[in-house]
Scaffold this motif. Structure first.
Motif, PDB file in Angstrom:
ATOM      1  N   ASP A  38      59.220 -52.031  68.391  1.00  0.00           N
ATOM      2  CA  ASP A  38      60.609 -52.602  68.940  1.00  0.00           C
ATOM      3  C   ASP A  38      61.776 -51.646  69.276  1.00  0.00           C
ATOM      4  OD1 ASP A  38      59.578 -55.168  68.972  1.00  0.00           O
ATOM      5  OD2 ASP A  38      60.426 -55.673  67.254  1.00  0.00           O
ATOM      6  N   GLY A  39      62.085 -50.897  68.472  1.00  0.00           N
ATOM      7  CA  GLY A  39      63.036 -49.702  68.673  1.00  0.00           C
ATOM      8  C   GLY A  39      62.877 -48.926  69.701  1.00  0.00           C
ATOM      9  N   ASN A  40      61.580 -48.723  70.369  1.00  0.00           N
ATOM     10  CA  ASN A  40      61.224 -47.768  71.321  1.00  0.00           C
ATOM     11  C   ASN A  40      60.928 -48.476  72.677  1.00  0.00           C
ATOM     12  OD1 ASN A  40      61.492 -45.763  69.340  1.00  0.00           O
ATOM     13  ND2 ASN A  40      59.268 -45.845  68.788  1.00  0.00           N
ATOM     14  N   ALA A  41      60.880 -49.779  72.551  1.00  0.00           N
ATOM     15  CA  ALA A  41      60.649 -50.632  73.986  1.00  0.00           C
ATOM     16  C   ALA A  41      61.490 -50.022  74.936  1.00  0.00           C
ATOM     17  CB  ALA A  41      60.470 -52.066  73.666  1.00  0.00           C
ATOM     18  N   ARG A  42      60.698 -49.974  76.250  1.00  0.00           N
ATOM     19  CA  ARG A  42      61.538 -49.689  77.511  1.00  0.00           C
ATOM     20  C   ARG A  42      61.583 -51.235  78.206  1.00  0.00           C
ATOM     21  NH1 ARG A  42      57.830 -44.827  79.451  1.00  0.00           N
ATOM     22  NH2 ARG A  42      56.166 -45.943  78.749  1.00  0.00           N
ATOM     23  N   ILE A  43      62.539 -51.224  78.920  1.00  0.00           N
ATOM     24  CA  ILE A  43      62.445 -52.549  80.097  1.00  0.00           C
ATOM     25  C   ILE A  43      61.862 -52.257  81.318  1.00  0.00           C
ATOM     26  CG2 ILE A  43      63.996 -54.187  81.038  1.00  0.00           C
ATOM     27  CD1 ILE A  43      63.968 -54.713  78.014  1.00  0.00           C
ATOM     28  N   LEU A  44      60.858 -52.660  81.611  1.00  0.00           N
ATOM     29  CA  LEU A  44      60.188 -52.344  82.816  1.00  0.00           C
ATOM     30  C   LEU A  44      60.598 -53.529  83.917  1.00  0.00           C
ATOM     31  CD1 LEU A  44      56.716 -52.217  81.175  1.00  0.00           C
ATOM     32  CD2 LEU A  44      58.176 -50.262  81.727  1.00  0.00           C
ATOM     33  N   GLN A  45      61.140 -52.863  84.973  1.00  0.00           N
ATOM     34  CA  GLN A  45      61.576 -53.969  85.865  1.00  0.00           C
ATOM     35  C   GLN A  45      61.097 -53.815  87.302  1.00  0.00           C
ATOM     36  OE1 GLN A  45      65.904 -53.818  86.480  1.00  0.00           O
ATOM     37  NE2 GLN A  45      65.910 -55.209  88.091  1.00  0.00           N
ATOM     38  N   LEU A  46      60.491 -54.733  88.142  1.00  0.00           N
ATOM     39  CA  LEU A  46      59.904 -54.694  89.194  1.00  0.00           C
ATOM     40  C   LEU A  46      60.520 -55.933  90.210  1.00  0.00           C
ATOM     41  CD1 LEU A  46      57.635 -52.986  90.663  1.00  0.00           C
ATOM     42  CD2 LEU A  46      55.994 -54.907  89.729  1.00  0.00           C
ATOM     43  N   GLY A  47      61.256 -55.558  91.229  1.00  0.00           N
ATOM     44  CA  GLY A  47      61.746 -56.427  91.970  1.00  0.00           C
ATOM     45  C   GLY A  47      62.994 -57.092  91.126  1.00  0.00           C
ATOM     46  N   THR A  48      62.985 -58.365  91.218  1.00  0.00           N
ATOM     47  CA  THR A  48      64.130 -58.959  90.415  1.00  0.00           C
ATOM     48  C   THR A  48      63.672 -59.424  88.773  1.00  0.00           C
ATOM     49  OG1 THR A  48      63.391 -61.244  91.464  1.00  0.00           O
ATOM     50  CG2 THR A  48      65.188 -60.049  92.338  1.00  0.00           C
ATOM     51  N   ALA A  49      62.466 -59.030  88.567  1.00  0.00           N
ATOM     52  CA  ALA A  49      61.946 -59.644  87.198  1.00  0.00           C
ATOM     53  C   ALA A  49      61.762 -58.544  86.208  1.00  0.00           C
ATOM     54  CB  ALA A  49      60.436 -60.146  87.353  1.00  0.00           C
ATOM     55  N   ALA A  50      61.987 -58.545  85.154  1.00  0.00           N
ATOM     56  CA  ALA A  50      61.760 -57.489  83.718  1.00  0.00           C
ATOM     57  C   ALA A  50      61.011 -58.176  82.795  1.00  0.00           C
ATOM     58  CB  ALA A  50      63.161 -56.913  83.562  1.00  0.00           C
ATOM     59  N   VAL A  51      60.503 -57.159  82.162  1.00  0.00           N
ATOM     60  CA  VAL A  51      59.710 -57.469  81.045  1.00  0.00           C
ATOM     61  C   VAL A  51      59.948 -56.370  80.036  1.00  0.00           C
ATOM     62  CG1 VAL A  51      58.000 -59.038  81.866  1.00  0.00           C
ATOM     63  CG2 VAL A  51      57.482 -56.460  81.810  1.00  0.00           C
ATOM     64  N   GLU A  52      59.657 -56.586  78.495  1.00  0.00           N
ATOM     65  CA  GLU A  52      59.775 -55.554  77.633  1.00  0.00           C
ATOM     66  C   GLU A  52      58.385 -54.951  77.426  1.00  0.00           C
ATOM     67  OE1 GLU A  52      62.421 -54.687  73.818  1.00  0.00           O
ATOM     68  OE2 GLU A  52      61.159 -56.468  73.858  1.00  0.00           O
ATOM     69  N   GLU A  53      58.237 -53.558  77.440  1.00  0.00           N
ATOM     70  CA  GLU A  53      57.007 -52.947  77.206  1.00  0.00           C
ATOM     71  C   GLU A  53      56.550 -53.224  75.612  1.00  0.00           C
ATOM     72  OE1 GLU A  53      55.436 -48.389  77.142  1.00  0.00           O
ATOM     73  OE2 GLU A  53      57.814 -48.709  76.868  1.00  0.00           O
ATOM     74  N   ARG A  54      55.345 -53.687  75.460  1.00  0.00           N
ATOM     75  CA  ARG A  54      54.792 -53.897  74.098  1.00  0.00           C
ATOM     76  C   ARG A  54      53.622 -53.020  73.680  1.00  0.00           C
ATOM     77  NH1 ARG A  54      58.375 -56.063  71.192  1.00  0.00           N
ATOM     78  NH2 ARG A  54      59.240 -57.983  72.105  1.00  0.00           N
ATOM     79  N   TRP A  55      52.944 -52.273  74.701  1.00  0.00           N
ATOM     80  CA  TRP A  55      51.763 -51.477  74.470  1.00  0.00           C
ATOM     81  C   TRP A  55      51.636 -50.362  75.523  1.00  0.00           C
ATOM     82  CZ3 TRP A  55      48.242 -52.902  70.582  1.00  0.00           C
ATOM     83  CH2 TRP A  55      48.356 -54.276  70.379  1.00  0.00           C
ATOM     84  N   TYR A  56      51.334 -49.025  75.200  1.00  0.00           N
ATOM     85  CA  TYR A  56      51.181 -48.134  75.958  1.00  0.00           C
ATOM     86  C   TYR A  56      49.970 -47.365  75.827  1.00  0.00           C
ATOM     87  CZ  TYR A  56      52.699 -44.861  72.341  1.00  0.00           C
ATOM     88  OH  TYR A  56      52.922 -44.101  71.304  1.00  0.00           O
ATOM     89  N   CYS A  57      49.321 -46.617  77.057  1.00  0.00           N
ATOM     90  CA  CYS A  57      48.038 -46.071  76.859  1.00  0.00           C
ATOM     91  C   CYS A  57      48.143 -44.456  76.555  1.00  0.00           C
ATOM     92  CB  CYS A  57      47.567 -46.081  78.293  1.00  0.00           C
ATOM     93  SG  CYS A  57      45.858 -45.500  78.646  1.00  0.00           S
ATOM     94  N   GLN A  58      47.292 -44.112  75.587  1.00  0.00           N
ATOM     95  CA  GLN A  58      47.340 -42.814  75.170  1.00  0.00           C
ATOM     96  C   GLN A  58      45.828 -42.142  75.482  1.00  0.00           C
ATOM     97  OE1 GLN A  58      49.848 -40.505  73.016  1.00  0.00           O
ATOM     98  NE2 GLN A  58      50.471 -41.814  74.856  1.00  0.00           N
ATOM     99  N   ALA A  59      45.023 -42.919  76.286  1.00  0.00           N
ATOM    100  CA  ALA A  59      43.795 -42.309  76.665  1.00  0.00           C
ATOM    101  C   ALA A  59      43.970 -41.071  77.899  1.00  0.00           C
ATOM    102  CB  ALA A  59      42.934 -43.536  77.416  1.00  0.00           C
ATOM    103  N   ASP A  60      42.946 -40.456  78.073  1.00  0.00           N
ATOM    104  CA  ASP A  60      42.818 -39.321  79.006  1.00  0.00           C
ATOM    105  C   ASP A  60      41.897 -39.860  80.088  1.00  0.00           C
ATOM    106  OD1 ASP A  60      42.381 -37.267  80.629  1.00  0.00           O
ATOM    107  OD2 ASP A  60      42.204 -35.661  79.065  1.00  0.00           O
ATOM    108  N   HIS A  61      42.303 -40.115  80.870  1.00  0.00           N
ATOM    109  CA  HIS A  61      41.650 -40.690  82.331  1.00  0.00           C
ATOM    110  C   HIS A  61      41.492 -39.758  83.195  1.00  0.00           C
ATOM    111  CE1 HIS A  61      42.812 -44.606  80.932  1.00  0.00           C
ATOM    112  NE2 HIS A  61      44.078 -44.359  81.032  1.00  0.00           N
ATOM    113  N   GLY A  62      41.468 -38.170  82.953  1.00  0.00           N
ATOM    114  CA  GLY A  62      40.867 -37.416  83.684  1.00  0.00           C
ATOM    115  C   GLY A  62      42.181 -36.248  83.805  1.00  0.00           C
TER     116      GLY A  62
END
Length: 125
Positions: A34-58
């Protein structure tokens, strides 16, 4: 002799921990504290980040936020069950998430932030 009581809270917390461990082992996906979450905003809407990817896609570690179906739909202005990202560039990660509206764990997909932004730009023309 009495047996220990398992509360519903304890059961849910245990299941959330199992899901997070499986997501890391199978997909290199990490939950966001919770303390590390970012607010992700796109247009006029925003959500709180809950997951992030640590995979190597190349190209090295991804580090992108991952959004569940409901969050992606919210940012894209979709309020139905349609697929928010029909053709993602990066494969979505299937995971079980707690759905508070139903009160149980349901299979969901986590979409990469770049795919959500790309779909938003397509919709904007």
């Amino acid at each position: 002799m009495t047996s220990p009581t398992i509360t519903l809270d304890h059961l849910i917390q245990t299941r959330l921990a199992e899901i997070a461990e499986d997501a890391w082992q199978d997909h290199r996906v990490m939950p966001v504290r919770d303390g590390n979450a970012r607010i992700l905003q796109l247009g006029t809407a925003a959500v709180e980040e809950r997951w992030y990817c640590q995979a190597d896609h190349g190209d090295g570690l991804c580090n992108e936020p991952l959004l569940p179906h409901r969050q992606a739909s919210t940012l894209l202005g979709m309020y139905n069950d349609d697929e928010p990202i029909p053709h993602p560039q990066l494969p979505p990660v299937e995971i079980e998430l707690l759905d508070p509206s139903i009160g149980c764990f349901m299979t969901d997909a986590l979409f990469h932030w770049s795919d959500v932004v790309s779909e938003y730009r397509k919709a904007q023309g």
